[in-house]
Design an enzyme around this catalytic site. Structure first.
Site, PDB file in Angstrom:
ATOM      1  N   ARG A  54      -4.240 -20.419  -7.900  1.00 41.62           N
ATOM      2  CA  ARG A  54      -5.370 -20.019  -7.064  1.00 41.62           C
ATOM      3  C   ARG A  54      -6.509 -20.988  -7.370  1.00 41.62           C
ATOM      4  O   ARG A  54      -6.622 -21.483  -8.500  1.00 41.62           O
ATOM      5  CB  ARG A  54      -5.810 -18.592  -7.382  1.00 41.62           C
TER       6      ARG A  54
ATOM      7  N   TYR B 132       8.122 -15.082   2.097  1.00 39.54           N
ATOM      8  CA  TYR B 132       8.523 -16.484   2.117  1.00 39.54           C
ATOM      9  C   TYR B 132       9.979 -16.665   2.507  1.00 39.54           C
ATOM     10  O   TYR B 132      10.363 -17.706   3.006  1.00 39.54           O
ATOM     11  CB  TYR B 132       8.277 -17.133   0.752  1.00 39.54           C
TER      12      TYR B 132
ATOM     13  N   ARG C 275      -1.163 -23.614  -2.250  1.00 42.08           N
ATOM     14  CA  ARG C 275      -0.460 -22.604  -3.062  1.00 42.08           C
ATOM     15  C   ARG C 275       0.759 -22.077  -2.296  1.00 42.08           C
ATOM     16  O   ARG C 275       1.846 -21.907  -2.859  1.00 42.08           O
ATOM     17  CB  ARG C 275      -1.432 -21.470  -3.394  1.00 42.08           C
TER      18      ARG C 275
ATOM     19  N   LYS D 229      -5.844 -12.920 -11.908  1.00 41.54           N
ATOM     20  CA  LYS D 229      -6.494 -11.688 -11.464  1.00 41.54           C
ATOM     21  C   LYS D 229      -6.330 -10.587 -12.505  1.00 41.54           C
ATOM     22  O   LYS D 229      -5.276 -10.463 -13.122  1.00 41.54           O
ATOM     23  CB  LYS D 229      -5.894 -11.228 -10.133  1.00 41.54           C
TER      24      LYS D 229
ATOM     25  N   HIS E 248       1.966 -12.955  -9.581  1.00 45.18           N
ATOM     26  CA  HIS E 248       1.995 -11.738  -8.776  1.00 45.18           C
ATOM     27  C   HIS E 248       2.601 -10.608  -9.599  1.00 45.18           C
ATOM     28  O   HIS E 248       3.639 -10.783 -10.239  1.00 45.18           O
ATOM     29  CB  HIS E 248       2.847 -11.933  -7.516  1.00 45.18           C
TER      30      HIS E 248
ATOM     31  N   HIS F 139      -5.574 -22.470  -0.751  1.00 49.00           N
ATOM     32  CA  HIS F 139      -4.527 -21.452  -0.679  1.00 49.00           C
ATOM     33  C   HIS F 139      -3.328 -21.943   0.128  1.00 49.00           C
ATOM     34  O   HIS F 139      -2.193 -21.522  -0.119  1.00 49.00           O
ATOM     35  CB  HIS F 139      -5.088 -20.159  -0.071  1.00 49.00           C
TER      36      HIS F 139
END
Length: 277
Positions: A146, A276, A244, A170, A267, A241
């Protein structure tokens, strides 16, 4: 009273989940809009809100908002009223029976491997800033970071000898990410030839710096990527992004396992990137 209870809720989120400043600001923004609407339209205190008033507010926002925005707004209200319920400030959760709008899934924007290669070669490596930007682009793509993670990397979090970086993502979750040979080479070149020249006798704990002695900002790097996309003749919406997404897409194309990509991207839920496939 309204602003005080929002402050208490935001403090609770920060202490409980360690959410980022941007996420906390989103919660505060959504709740402020809702409370202002309550005061102006319904003359109702937050502790007296019913399901009917929340439905009315969502209907008021719906014509000018996308499904995703309504869904986020409802998620904010759910979290807030559950907090009030746990704190015994209300006796019933007014969001309990409200259904979340369905959000159509869209494919993430990406770049081809050729476009990424062209973008990586766009910075002018005859300048200190160009070497820094090339190293940032290489690292961004090689690790699928990120942009907030990229600009927040500190010198002590880079282990050149092992070819890994320590990333704080995060929720303050930490992960070790392999950089790859090309990215390692450019980080070495940046540290050897460019970083001290950019700082010009100033000091900084951050890996990627500006001539003001501060860390590179997300906004500055976003503008740099836009500039390099023009130089590379890439006629697509461009942002950190997107790179990414390209990282994840190209790994999938070359047979990588979803669980590995989940770990590399940081994640917590594999469903976040199953799109994806």
């Amino acid at each position: 009273m309204n602003s005080k209870i929002i402050d208490q809720f935001i403090d609770h989120l920060w202490l409980e989940d360690g959410l980022s400043k941007n996420t906390l600001n989103s919660y505060r923004f959504d709740l402020s809009i809702f409370m202002n609407w309550l005061v102006d339209t319904k003359k109702v205190e937050i502790f007296e809100v019913t399901e009917s008033e929340i439905q009315e507010f969502l209907a008021f926002k719906f014509p000018t908002s996308k499904s995703r925005s309504i869904s986020r707004l409802l998620a904010t209200l759910r979290r807030f009223f559950r907090y009030l319920l746990r704190e015994n400030k209300i006796h019933e959760d007014p969001t309990l029976k409200i259904q979340t709008p369905k959000i159509p899934k869209s494919l993430p924007k990406s770049l081809s491997e050729e476009e990424v290669e062209t973008l990586l070669h766009a910075p002018d490596i005859n300048t200190w800033g160009g070497i820094r930007d090339r190293a940032m682009l290489e690292l961004l793509y090689a690790c699928g970071l990120r942009v907030s993670e990229l600009v927040g990397i500190q010198l002590t979090e880079v282990v050149i000898s092992d070819g890994v970086i320590r990333i704080i993502g995060k929720g303050s979750k930490t992960r070790l990410v392999p950089m790859g040979e090309e990215a390692v080479d450019w980080i070495k070149k940046y540290l050897k030839d460019a970083r001290q020249n950019i700082l010009n006798k100033q000091t900084s704990k951050f890996l990627f710096v500006t001539n003001r002695g501060s860390a590179m900002t997300r906004q500055s790097f976003w503008y740099a990527i836009k500039k390099y996309a023009v130089i590379a003749n890439i006629d697509k919406p461009m942002s950190p992004h997107v790179i990414r997404h390209a990282f994840a897409t190209h790994l999938i194309n070359n047979g990588a396992d979803l669980r590995v990509i989940q770990m590399l991207l940081g994640h917590s839920d594999i469903s976040t990137h199953q799109i994806y496939t």
